[in-house]
Design an enzyme around this catalytic site. Structure first.
Site, PDB file in Angstrom:
ATOM      1  N   GLY A  60       0.880  -0.983  -0.179  1.00 61.61           N
ATOM      2  CA  GLY A  60      -0.074   0.139  -0.054  1.00 61.61           C
ATOM      3  C   GLY A  60       0.917   1.302   0.076  1.00 61.61           C
ATOM      4  CG  ASP A  61       3.130   2.248   3.431  1.00 60.78           C
ATOM      5  OD1 ASP A  61       3.087   3.507   3.803  1.00 60.78           O
ATOM      6  OD2 ASP A  61       3.312   1.197   4.057  1.00 60.78           O
TER       7      ASP A  61
END
Length: 404
Positions: free
Chosen positions: A172-173
């Site tokens: 996600g990052d």
């Protein structure tokens, strides 16, 4: 590959990185790999927490050596007004500022991005946060795993009926960082016409959601809620991981119509390959269990290597599940420059990922190892006009920190 400083397609681009851990720093790393001058601002004392994450070598994370290569480190206590003024000086001369704090943090330090852009109208500001700068969830703390869950990914990463799992990395990052880099490059391109910068708002969950393919339109059109598919690709057949005789798995993607026929011929199941009902994907999806069973019976009698050799000869996409040991020993990785060697300060060599993407004329590269905390504080402050006496006074008051 190593390059000299100041080369690459982004040479001359001045970037201020105010983030920490993963999303903001990954975006800045990508720019630095291609020649941007990235000044990373860290808190005095311990610096970016990533310096101490996971496995440490000589007291520093080896992850740090990848995430912060090609950057310069300036240690500032942003709680102090004098440090905030230094950031304003840096931003006044920068092209890009990147931050991934919770919404409102910059404003609390008197560093409202809109005001920074007013002071430097050409400044592009990337803001990465869990939920974005607006909306009812904006003030919630958001890490990558939360964004992955809200974005729809975590629900799909499981065996049916079992607990959803992480994909194994902070995807996600990283997705948010890459969307941020895309936004920066688009804003810089537009700046060539208008002469004006702007603020880019990237939310972790939105970056994940943007990669969810047909998830939402399928729900909108049919009320279909896609569930976890384990190792299979739901709605696409055959595409799965198949157990082999040596205990390993072969990933086989035989879902193209002509590829499917070649796969069935290779495993001795021409009856399935020539069945008119299985000539296209819609028909194969209905009988996917039967097809998977046939493929699985064939792979169980062969090692992963044997399976891959047969399928390579007939042009069926297939591969093994790599561990990092497999990656480090793979000749294709090496030939593509993806196993890059860097020399640490103690003289030892460390293998790190190479540069992506690959540009034919102006490739990226590594020209500088990840910095020690505050390694470049003095040099950067001189560049914005501070005298030696002013720098010494700031050190005395604990506003800044330089490498001893």
């Amino acid at each position: 590959m190593e390059t000299s400083q100041g080369t690459g397609p982004l040479a001359g681009l001045k970037v201020i990185e105010m983030g920490q851990l993963i999303a903001g720093p990954f975006a800045a790393k990508t720019l630095a790999d291609f020649g941007a001058d990235v000044v990373k601002i860290e808190p005095p004392g311990a610096g970016d927490p990533l310096r101490n994450w996971r496995l440490l070598k000589n007291g520093t994370s080896v992850w740090w050596q990848v995430q912060s290569r090609n950057k310069r480190s300036v240690a500032l206590d942003l709680r102090k007004a004098e440090a905030q003024e230094i950031v304003r000086k840096l931003a006044a001369e920068a092209d890009v500022l990147i931050e991934n704090f919770r919404p409102g943090a910059l404003e609390g330090w008197g560093l409202d991005p809109q005001k920074l852009v007013e002071a430097n109208p050409r400044l592009v500001v990337l803001r990465i946060s869990g939920y974005g700068q607006t909306g009812p969830y904006r003030d919630r703390p958001g890490f990558g795993v939360v964004g992955e869950a809200m974005g729809g990914l975590r629900h799909l990463t499981a065996e049916p009926g079992r607990v959803p799992v992480r994909v194994g990395v902070s995807i996600g990052d990283t997705l948010a960082a890459l969307h941020g880099v895309i936004g920066i490059l688009m804003a810089l391109h537009e700046r060539q016409r208008s002469g004006k910068g702007q603020v880019i708002d990237v939310a972790l969950y939105e970056a994940v959601f943007n990669c969810m393919e047909s998830l939402l339109p399928e729900y909108s059109a049919f009320g279909a809620v896609r569930g976890p598919g384990g190792s299979a690709l739901p709605g696409i057949a055959p595409s799965n991981a198949y157990l082999c005789s040596d205990g390993g798995y072969a990933l086989i993607a035989g879902n193209g119509d002509s590829i499917y026929k070649r796969l069935m011929a290779a495993i001795g199941r021409e009856d399935l390959g020539n069945d008119p009902a299985l000539a296209n994907n819609a028909g194969r999806v209905v009988r996917v269990d039967e097809i998977d069973a046939a493929i699985g019976a064939w792979t169980k009698a062969r090692t992963v290597t044997e399976v891959l050799e047969v399928l390579a000869r007939v042009g069926v996409p297939a591969g093994r599940i790599y561990t990092v040991a497999d990656i480090a020993a793979d000749p294709h990785y090496a030939a593509r420059g993806m196993l890059q060697q860097m020399r640490l300060e103690d003289g030892e060599m460390l293998t790190v990922p190479g540069i992506v993407p690959k540009l034919s004329r102006t490739p990226g590269g590594q020209h500088r190892n990840a910095p020690a905390l505050g390694q470049d504080t003095d040099a950067v402050l001189r560049e914005v006009g501070l005298s030696e006496q002013q720098i010494a006074a700031l050190k005395e008051r604990g506003v800044i920190q330089a490498k001893a």
